[in-house]
Design an enzyme around this catalytic site. Sequence first.
Site, short mmCIF file in Angstrom:
data_model
loop_
_atom_site.label_atom_id
_atom_site.label_comp_id
_atom_site.label_asym_id
_atom_site.label_seq_id
_atom_site.Cartn_x
_atom_site.Cartn_y
_atom_site.Cartn_z
N HIS A 1 0.69 -1.37 -0.08
CA HIS A 1 -0.03 0.53 -0.51
C HIS A 1 1.05 1.28 0.61
O HIS A 1 0.87 2.10 -0.73
CB HIS A 1 -1.30 0.27 1.34
CG HIS A 1 -1.18 0.96 1.38
ND1 HIS A 1 -2.78 1.45 0.66
CD2 HIS A 1 -1.33 2.68 2.38
CE1 HIS A 1 -3.77 2.43 0.63
NE2 HIS A 1 -3.17 3.22 1.35
N GLU A 2 1.63 1.40 1.07
CA GLU A 2 2.93 2.65 0.75
C GLU A 2 3.43 2.77 -0.57
O GLU A 2 3.60 3.88 -0.45
CB GLU A 2 3.02 2.57 1.97
CG GLU A 2 2.48 2.80 3.88
CD GLU A 2 1.86 3.73 4.10
OE1 GLU A 2 1.79 4.51 3.28
OE2 GLU A 2 0.55 3.68 4.68
N HIS B 1 1.89 4.96 -3.07
CA HIS B 1 2.29 6.29 -3.20
C HIS B 1 3.35 6.58 -3.07
O HIS B 1 4.12 7.48 -3.89
CB HIS B 1 1.60 6.70 -0.73
CG HIS B 1 0.41 5.95 -0.81
ND1 HIS B 1 -0.79 6.73 -1.85
CD2 HIS B 1 0.01 5.74 0.03
CE1 HIS B 1 -1.97 6.42 -0.85
NE2 HIS B 1 -1.17 5.64 0.46
#
Length: 377
Positions: A25-26, A29
């Site tokens: 998920h990170e 980003h």
Amino acid sequence: MIETPGFLFTLVAFVAAIGPLVFVHELGHYLVGRWCGVKAEVFSIGFGHELAAWTDRRGTRWRIGAFPLGGYVRFKGDMNAASQTDPAWLQLPASERAESFPAKPLWQRALIVAAGPAINFLFAILLLGGLAWLNGEPISQPVVHTVEEGSAAARAGLRQGDRIVSIMGRRIESFAEIAYIVRLRPAEPLAYEIHRDGRVVSMTIAAGVHVEKDRFGNVFRLGQLGVRSNTVTLREVAFWEIPVVGARRTGQIFVSAIDGLGQIVTGRRSIKEMGGPLKIAQISGQAATLGVQSFVFFVAFVSINLGFINLLPIPMLDGGHLLFYGIEAVQRRPVSPRAQEWAFRSGLAVLMTMMVLVTFNDLSSFGLWKSLSGLIG
């Protein structure tokens, strides 16, 4: 009944499931941020006390926190892990302002934020598609072959040979799709369209309630229509079909997640059915005991739900940031710092309340309150 795995095994399985999902998920980003020219100052897996850390040549500090439930990427110009804008970014030298998150165009900021949930869905697509490639894809036409005596289907008048065309207005292409809809809606009247003898028949059917206990003692209240198909075949999935089949399965689980939340919000399902980190940890250990493929499916399922939850329009979550950007796009100016501050505080309060609630539910499902009441009594 198989015994629930021990604490250490469950803990390892939980970290093995959640850790990679938080990282993925990170990473979404981070990668899109780098593509847009934004400097990442911190990439953290977990919160709290720093267990390990190193700084790369770009100046990004990669860290592992003691509390594994989540993570964050703090870009230049962010004030904290929640990505609130630091007013001091305007005082930075021009070269540093250029690589700050708040300096980027609206579409780039939105893309960076949306990349986290998006990569969770992509990860799930690859996992579910990979499982289908290994095992094949079950194919069955939504045609009724057997109607169980005394079932909801029998009471409603379904017959052998009926083809279920749609449920709740949703087109049904395979027999498995019937279960995806019905299982989440025990005793709830649903609109059906049936193709029978060359004509379309409309009817309303409320599925029966089936209480199911798995091998670990978990109890589930599920909808059961009472029909069977005898046309299930296993289709071999080509390597190039992995993303197609994976996307289809991910879409089905995503819609089920939306359905489940909607039922809780509208009161059709009890809020007690919401689980939290402790329940996820328990199920991760149970899934791991059933084998690698079972565990991989569970990780894909959690990845989809992680992406879905992060898209909710709650400040502190990615969906909350995207909501602010949507408002900014409409009014052609950012939401005021004061409004953002109140929104983030409210969002934090909502998240903390939900965390307390689901933890209470988890402990209830483990029988803690019943045990304590017995001791007190």
